[in-house]
Scaffold this motif. Sequence first.
Motif, short mmCIF file in Angstrom:
data_model
loop_
_atom_site.label_atom_id
_atom_site.label_comp_id
_atom_site.label_asym_id
_atom_site.label_seq_id
_atom_site.Cartn_x
_atom_site.Cartn_y
_atom_site.Cartn_z
N ALA A 24 0.67 -1.61 -0.21
CA ALA A 24 0.25 0.41 0.15
C ALA A 24 1.55 1.15 -0.14
O ALA A 24 2.22 0.97 0.36
CB ALA A 24 -0.98 0.13 0.87
N ARG A 25 0.55 1.90 -0.19
CA ARG A 25 0.96 3.62 -0.61
C ARG A 25 1.28 3.95 0.92
O ARG A 25 2.92 4.19 1.08
CB ARG A 25 0.59 4.96 -1.25
N ASP A 26 0.25 3.74 2.22
CA ASP A 26 0.49 5.04 3.02
C ASP A 26 -0.23 3.95 4.33
O ASP A 26 -1.35 3.07 3.90
CB ASP A 26 0.36 5.74 3.14
N ILE A 27 -0.67 4.50 5.14
CA ILE A 27 -1.50 3.62 6.17
C ILE A 27 -3.14 3.94 5.35
O ILE A 27 -4.14 2.88 5.90
CB ILE A 27 -1.32 4.53 7.99
N ALA A 28 -3.41 4.67 5.57
CA ALA A 28 -4.85 5.90 4.92
C ALA A 28 -4.87 4.72 3.02
O ALA A 28 -6.24 4.69 3.67
CB ALA A 28 -4.83 7.08 4.80
N ASP A 29 -4.08 4.57 2.79
CA ASP A 29 -4.46 3.65 1.35
C ASP A 29 -4.68 1.78 2.25
O ASP A 29 -5.69 1.15 1.28
CB ASP A 29 -2.99 4.06 0.62
N TYR A 30 -3.77 1.43 2.97
CA TYR A 30 -4.35 0.38 3.17
C TYR A 30 -5.13 0.05 3.98
O TYR A 30 -6.23 -0.73 4.12
CB TYR A 30 -3.11 -0.40 4.92
N ASP A 31 -5.94 0.96 5.30
CA ASP A 31 -7.43 0.66 5.58
C ASP A 31 -8.41 0.48 4.47
O ASP A 31 -9.38 0.05 4.64
CB ASP A 31 -7.68 2.68 6.09
N ARG A 32 -8.76 1.90 2.80
CA ARG A 32 -8.96 1.72 2.32
C ARG A 32 -8.81 0.07 1.43
O ARG A 32 -10.45 -0.64 1.44
CB ARG A 32 -9.00 2.30 1.25
N ILE A 33 -7.05 -0.72 1.63
CA ILE A 33 -7.83 -1.72 1.08
C ILE A 33 -8.53 -2.79 1.74
O ILE A 33 -9.54 -3.67 2.26
CB ILE A 33 -6.49 -2.19 0.83
N TYR A 34 -8.18 -3.03 3.75
CA TYR A 34 -8.72 -3.39 4.35
C TYR A 34 -10.09 -3.17 4.52
O TYR A 34 -10.75 -4.41 4.55
CB TYR A 34 -8.50 -2.85 5.59
N ARG A 35 -11.23 -2.30 4.33
CA ARG A 35 -11.93 -1.83 3.86
C ARG A 35 -13.36 -3.17 2.68
O ARG A 35 -13.78 -3.20 3.11
CB ARG A 35 -12.62 -0.77 4.15
N LYS A 36 -12.40 -2.53 1.90
CA LYS A 36 -12.62 -3.51 0.50
C LYS A 36 -12.24 -5.08 0.91
O LYS A 36 -13.16 -6.00 0.60
CB LYS A 36 -11.49 -3.12 -0.61
#
Length: 156
Positions: free
Chosen positions: A115-127
């Motif tokens: 992921a790009r950063d923690i916020a990007d990982y949060d998007r992936i996690y939610r998906k």
Amino acid sequence: MENIVLDAVDRRLLAVLQEDATVAIAELAERVGLSTTPCWKRIKRLERLGVIERRVAILNRETLGLGVTVIVAVRTARHSDEWLQTFSDEVARMPEVVEFYRMSGEIDYLLKIVARDIADYDRIYRKLTKVADLHDVTSSFAMQEIKSTTALPLLD
């Protein structure tokens, strides 16, 4: 799947290709002690046998802005073939998931996500959590990459 017997020349050839698959056939032949045609024939044989699956470019995650690596452990209460097919199909469509394993033991599935950063990982996690009914998802963030290779050991 049957084990393929590799001789010393095959192993040297594969070792060179694992380091640089773009090496010219003439240089590759010289490095493994063959002439060009037999070297090319060995490569084609190894491809035909499935030893060489594909040749790819390995990209630098950092330069592409993918500086966060997350190891995700997934546990589920569902273990049916239908559930697994749905889950694996959906996860396979997520480009951020670069490795995906069905495990033995307490963890059912293990994913490596970039992921790009923690916020990007949060998007992936939610998906990911919308893909299928999951019992538990645990994320561990890599602090430092100590070893990462695509090269397989070529044992005698």
